[in-house]
Design a protein around this motif. Structure first.
Motif, PDB file in Angstrom:
ATOM      1  N   UNK A 290       0.820  -1.207   0.000  1.00 18.96           N
ATOM      2  CA  UNK A 290       0.000   0.000   0.000  1.00 18.96           C
ATOM      3  C   UNK A 290       0.857   1.261   0.000  1.00 18.96           C
ATOM      4  N   UNK A 291       1.920   1.273   0.799  1.00 20.13           N
ATOM      5  CA  UNK A 291       2.794   2.448   0.855  1.00 20.13           C
ATOM      6  C   UNK A 291       3.406   2.747  -0.510  1.00 20.13           C
ATOM      7  N   UNK A 292       3.779   1.704  -1.246  1.00 21.12           N
ATOM      8  CA  UNK A 292       4.351   1.887  -2.581  1.00 21.12           C
ATOM      9  C   UNK A 292       3.317   2.467  -3.540  1.00 21.12           C
ATOM     10  N   UNK A 293       2.083   2.013  -3.418  1.00 19.28           N
ATOM     11  CA  UNK A 293       1.019   2.534  -4.268  1.00 19.28           C
ATOM     12  C   UNK A 293       0.790   4.026  -4.000  1.00 19.28           C
ATOM     13  N   UNK A 294       0.763   4.388  -2.721  1.00 22.20           N
ATOM     14  CA  UNK A 294       0.533   5.783  -2.342  1.00 22.20           C
ATOM     15  C   UNK A 294       1.688   6.665  -2.802  1.00 22.20           C
TER      16      UNK A 294
END
Length: 441
Positions: A290-294
């Motif tokens: 999720x952090x990479x997507x954000x």
């Protein structure tokens, strides 16, 4: 940057004593062409077949497609992959139009492979049924992945690229029949009348989810899993900078051919200076955490904002987990004041009743649907199969199955098939080919 694409419009492809092009006919010396393919020691067998539009031929498992081309200056068509890393998108490239080189498995298929029908109802599901396909059917000694559902298919993909360059060299020193010219001035140096038009950026999300290298799309030979969103000149995409990977249910896939002929880029070029100010391409990525997507969404939105984009076309290669990247990027762009139109397919189940995307946002209020990956398709037998039909049900192709309690096997004894749209090679054509439409009931 000024790209000249010199086009040779192929009317037919035949085998002969020499490889040459004349009067619309591409003649291939099969033995010589196969020798280029067999330069890879991992390829144990190779043959070439021709599949023309309207012929009763079914091709499976199809792994990759690209357009036969050559670079007039002698450099590699696919920089960083078949030759040294070098800038592309400037200068002249020659292309054999109306044709593609397909990498096809002689036996073993995988999760990211698909099917093409050259005639009948099935031909409506893939753009490649409209082309003369030069099918490289090959097998390898890559035992480590022979029975794996997800394969890197490196030897076959690279073999097809070498074949593509070999065929393209047939027209290297010839005068093109037609010429396409693509030239886009720097963002800061637009003419006043162009700068006043709505500014649009094209945001592409190529497949890059696999943390193990070798499955993902490549950018100048660099695994897209390693990159952050990057601003690129559209000519780079049209001229071989992007190479398709082997990880993606096949109807969602962007083949290398799709990058080389991207219809959305060409449409934006056609309208540049008339209705829009085309700024260029933000090449983003697809992530797992999720952090990479954000983080990727943040990079894209900041880049678009500082480029001065009023609007964006956002397209994702894939569905499921990538939907989270797609929607995060959509929302971030809207929050930055950039109006977005999204292009994607859906996974709504065989009955069409499920949620179309894994995650949604109220800001994502303008999405072009390119089809349902789970749509059931039944097709009659074909007179000839190029490759191996059993691969559809046996080898984990994302739209096929060995057996189903209600539907039986994907491949029936008479050669007819039932499968999900998932297995149609580049069938949803999110890059801009799609002719699908919606119906109200």
């Amino acid at each position: 940057m000024k790209l000249e694409l010199g086009n040779f419009h192929v009317k037919d492809v035949r085998f002969g004593d020499t490889t040459h092009y004349a009067e619309g006919i591409l003649t291939i010396n099969k033995e010589e062409a196969i020798a280029h393919v067999m330069e890879d020691e991992h390829i144990t067998h190779a043959d070439i077949f021709i599949a023309r539009p309207g012929e009763e031929k079914r091709i499976v498992p199809v792994k990759e497609a690209m357009e036969p081309r050559c670079r007039v200056n002698g450099k590699a068509v696919f920089p960083g992959v078949t030759g040294e890393v070098a800038s592309c998108g400037d200068g002249r490239t020659h292309a054999l139009k109306n044709t593609s080189v397909l990498a096809v498995g002689k036996h073993w298929g995988s999760f990211g492979d698909g099917l093409i029908d050259m005639s009948g109802e099935g031909a409506n599901y893939s753009y490649f049924s409209t082309l003369i396909n030069i099918c490289l059917v090959a097998d390898t000694d890559e035992e480590f992945e022979r029975h794996e559902q997800q394969k890197k298919n490196k030897a076959l993909r690279w073999g097809a690229m070498r074949l593509s360059e070999y065929l393209g060299n047939a027209v290297k020193d010839m005068e093109p029949e037609t010429m396409e010219t693509y030239e886009l001035e720097p963002v800061s140096k637009k003419a006043d009348d162009v700068a006043k038009l709505p500014s649009v950026v094209y945001v592409m999300q190529p497949q890059s989810q696999m943390e193990e290298l070798g499955y993902n799309d490549l950018v100048y030979g660099w695994d897209a899993n390693r990159m952050l969103p990057t601003f690129m000149h559209p000519n780079e995409i049209l001229d071989g900078a992007m190479i398709s990977g082997s990880f993606m249910p096949c109807s969602s896939k962007w083949s290398t051919y799709d990058f080389m002929n991207n219809p959305t880029i060409k449409e934006l070029y056609a309208n540049h200076g008339k209705t829009v100010n085309f700024l260029g391409v933000i090449m983003s990525n697809l992530n797992v955490a999720l952090e990479q997507k954000e983080r990727a969404a943040l990079f894209v939105s900041n880049m678009a904002k500082h480029l001065g984009a009023d609007g964006a076309i956002l397209a994702e290669e894939g569905y499921g987990n990538p939907d989270a990247d797609f929607i995060a990027c959509y929302a971030a762009l809207e929050d930055a004041g950039v109006k977005v139109v999204g292009m994607t397919n859906e996974c709504t189940g065989r009955d069409g009743q499920s949620q179309p995307l894994v995650t949604l946002d109220e800001k994502a209020n303008a999405i072009v649907s390119c089809g349902n990956v789970s749509q059931l398709i039944e097709l009659p037998p074909m007179k000839e199969v190029i490759g191996e039909l059993a691969a559809l049900g046996r080898d984990g192709l994302s739209g096929g199955w060995a057996g189903d309690e209600k539907l039986g096997p994907s491949v029936r004894e008479d050669g007819s098939i039932i499968m999900e749209n998932n297995s149609m090679f580049c069938g949803d054509q999110v890059s801009g080919w799609s002719k699908k439409t919606m119906k109200e009931f």
